[in-house]
Scaffold this active site. Sequence first.
Site, PDB file in Angstrom:
ATOM      1  N   THR B  41       0.724  -1.283   0.000  1.00 52.40           N
ATOM      2  CA  THR B  41       0.000   0.000   0.000  1.00 52.40           C
ATOM      3  C   THR B  41       0.736   1.304   0.000  1.00 52.40           C
ATOM      4  O   THR B  41       1.796   1.465   0.572  1.00 52.40           O
ATOM      5  CB  THR B  41      -0.964   0.047   1.220  1.00 52.40           C
ATOM      6  OG1 THR B  41      -1.784  -1.080   1.175  1.00 52.40           O
ATOM      7  CG2 THR B  41      -1.842   1.263   1.185  1.00 52.40           C
ATOM      8  N   ASP B  57      -3.864   3.414  -3.286  1.00 54.94           N
ATOM      9  CA  ASP B  57      -3.707   2.537  -4.456  1.00 54.94           C
ATOM     10  C   ASP B  57      -4.679   1.376  -4.280  1.00 54.94           C
ATOM     11  O   ASP B  57      -5.493   1.388  -3.347  1.00 54.94           O
ATOM     12  CB  ASP B  57      -2.252   2.042  -4.560  1.00 54.94           C
ATOM     13  CG  ASP B  57      -1.950   0.972  -3.535  1.00 54.94           C
ATOM     14  OD1 ASP B  57      -1.485  -0.110  -3.902  1.00 54.94           O
ATOM     15  OD2 ASP B  57      -2.211   1.226  -2.344  1.00 54.94           O
ATOM     16  N   ARG B  59      -3.844  -2.311  -4.654  1.00 57.55           N
ATOM     17  CA  ARG B  59      -3.260  -3.661  -4.745  1.00 57.55           C
ATOM     18  C   ARG B  59      -3.273  -4.344  -3.382  1.00 57.55           C
ATOM     19  O   ARG B  59      -2.882  -3.741  -2.384  1.00 57.55           O
ATOM     20  CB  ARG B  59      -1.825  -3.574  -5.259  1.00 57.55           C
ATOM     21  CG  ARG B  59      -1.076  -4.909  -5.232  1.00 57.55           C
ATOM     22  CD  ARG B  59       0.337  -4.771  -5.721  1.00 57.55           C
ATOM     23  NE  ARG B  59       0.398  -4.656  -7.173  1.00 57.55           N
ATOM     24  CZ  ARG B  59       1.546  -4.568  -7.855  1.00 57.55           C
ATOM     25  NH1 ARG B  59       2.682  -4.571  -7.221  1.00 57.55           N
ATOM     26  NH2 ARG B  59       1.522  -4.454  -9.156  1.00 57.55           N
ATOM     27  N   LYS B  73      -9.466   0.402  -0.543  1.00 57.87           N
ATOM     28  CA  LYS B  73      -8.756   0.650   0.713  1.00 57.87           C
ATOM     29  C   LYS B  73      -9.291   1.862   1.457  1.00 57.87           C
ATOM     30  O   LYS B  73      -8.829   2.154   2.560  1.00 57.87           O
ATOM     31  CB  LYS B  73      -7.260   0.870   0.427  1.00 57.87           C
ATOM     32  CG  LYS B  73      -6.635  -0.371  -0.169  1.00 57.87           C
ATOM     33  CD  LYS B  73      -5.152  -0.252  -0.290  1.00 57.87           C
ATOM     34  CE  LYS B  73      -4.637  -1.387  -1.141  1.00 57.87           C
ATOM     35  NZ  LYS B  73      -3.213  -1.362  -1.352  1.00 57.87           N
ATOM     36  N   GLY B  87      -1.613  -2.393   5.974  1.00 60.56           N
ATOM     37  CA  GLY B  87      -1.239  -3.435   6.921  1.00 60.56           C
ATOM     38  C   GLY B  87      -1.984  -4.702   6.586  1.00 60.56           C
ATOM     39  O   GLY B  87      -2.294  -4.964   5.432  1.00 60.56           O
ATOM     40  N   SER B 169       3.754   0.854   2.717  1.00 63.77           N
ATOM     41  CA  SER B 169       5.093   0.586   2.206  1.00 63.77           C
ATOM     42  C   SER B 169       5.517   1.652   1.193  1.00 63.77           C
ATOM     43  O   SER B 169       6.701   1.914   1.021  1.00 63.77           O
ATOM     44  CB  SER B 169       5.157  -0.798   1.572  1.00 63.77           C
ATOM     45  OG  SER B 169       4.169  -0.903   0.574  1.00 63.77           O
ATOM     46  N   ASP B 206       7.042   1.521  -5.583  1.00 63.19           N
ATOM     47  CA  ASP B 206       6.994   0.560  -4.492  1.00 63.19           C
ATOM     48  C   ASP B 206       6.407  -0.748  -5.010  1.00 63.19           C
ATOM     49  O   ASP B 206       5.399  -0.756  -5.697  1.00 63.19           O
ATOM     50  CB  ASP B 206       6.138   1.121  -3.344  1.00 63.19           C
ATOM     51  CG  ASP B 206       5.912   0.118  -2.254  1.00 63.19           C
ATOM     52  OD1 ASP B 206       4.771   0.007  -1.784  1.00 63.19           O
ATOM     53  OD2 ASP B 206       6.880  -0.563  -1.883  1.00 63.19           O
ATOM     54  N   SER B 209       2.696  -1.684  -3.812  1.00 66.61           N
ATOM     55  CA  SER B 209       1.537  -0.907  -4.260  1.00 66.61           C
ATOM     56  C   SER B 209       1.426  -1.016  -5.760  1.00 66.61           C
ATOM     57  O   SER B 209       2.431  -1.166  -6.461  1.00 66.61           O
ATOM     58  CB  SER B 209       1.698   0.567  -3.902  1.00 66.61           C
ATOM     59  OG  SER B 209       2.214   0.714  -2.625  1.00 66.61           O
TER      60      SER B 209
END
Lengths: 205, 278
Positions: B41, B57, B59, B73, B87, B169, B206, B209
Amino acid sequence: MSIMSYNGGACIAMKGRNCIAIASDLRFGIQGQTVGMDFEKIFPMNDHLYLGLTGLASDILTVSERLEFHIKLYELRENRKISPKTFLSVLSNLLYEKRFGPYFIEPVIAGIDPKTRQPFIASCDLIGCPMEPEDFVVTGTCATQLYGMCEALWKPDMQPDELFECCSQALLNAVDRDAGSGWGAVVHIIEVGKVTTRRLKARMD
Amino acid sequence: MATTESCLEIPEAGFSFDNCARNALLDKMGHVAPRFRKTGTTIVGLIFEDGVILGADTRATEDTTVADKNCEKIHYIAPNIYCCGAGTAADTEMTTNMISSNLELHRYTTGRPSRVCTANRMLKQYLYGYQGHISAALVLGGVDCNGPHLYSIHPHGSTDKLPYVTMGSGSLAAMSVFESRYKPNMKKADAMLLVKNAVEAGIFNDLGSGSNVDLCIIDRKQKVEYLRTYFEANMKGKRQGDYSFSPGTTAVISSKVRQISFDILSEEVQEVEGMEVS
């Protein structure tokens, strides 16, 4: 060895045009050794709602029985069939209740909503995080292989016959690349008004 | 009646630790427990001139496999409060649902619209109680009678009240975009672009994500614009060939068809005039 691959198994559900397919392999193993070749991992919760479970076999039986208990009570109290979305919520909460000591299973739900007649598929992780994609859901020891097969073969709005071929080929070819699943397969095609259950001829190794 | 009531066990609310002893034993025997679905994320929040914007995002990952390419999310907490979660996916989903329900009960008790600080306090006290074992990192944003508010909540229960926050992340990638271009009291269009760019930075840099950008704009009049898939940053490739199998390809051992009766929803009786036969 991971606890999820102790017994082996694979399960897949796909959405089609007003129909859904749910399929699983039939292997029941104890680590390396295959002990049973008729362990179906798909449980009908009611006429239009099917639940597939992979992971530790004893938890598969426990969770499917607990869920059947909940669904039967629901139908007695509410005097109507449970909708797949509500069932997903029941399952999700049942698994999250065991957040710090989870059941080692990964469920897959396939059903047709009794009111709207729309197809519905969903899956959860072992602690109940729900996921409702538009295309397919896969779980099991060969999940990676199943993802690959499904991404290649699935297309939207398939008719029941087409969906059966797609689902079967995806499952059969994926389990052939996994030592922990296989030894036969069963596929249920659920449409409004009928369910067709087929056992497939598969490699028995 | 007495028999049915005795076998109906109403379980206690909250977590159940029945399987813990068994699972600890399995762990000691060397059977590795599977990984939970995480949201990797990039989640961000920003206060602008007219309110607050939340971005995320889409994913969800299971170890290194992408489990869900388009998950939501940004969770609903109250009509004027939304919360992004990073998380463990189950934890963020269940925690936000629970706080949302409790806030609704709280609204009925107080008879007033909810305040963001109330949601913040409820979340931090819940998470602190579980000492970080509930792995939910949240960006909570909303507008109440005191204006727009934005909080970041960490899994151990610490919170920060800030004009712009990022978590997950991809937070470092997103924060770099914010730090270089944030100004107080931005206009809505500029703020939306900045949030989109911040989430994109996370998506493209990242690994945890990816996929699309979701936005949620809550303005001072407490009107909410939930822009699911505001920007499709990554489109699926077009399939070049047709890989369908002709019917009959798969060898079938046995086949069984079960007809399912339809539920009768309503019955209507129409009286028809008798036919005259003369």
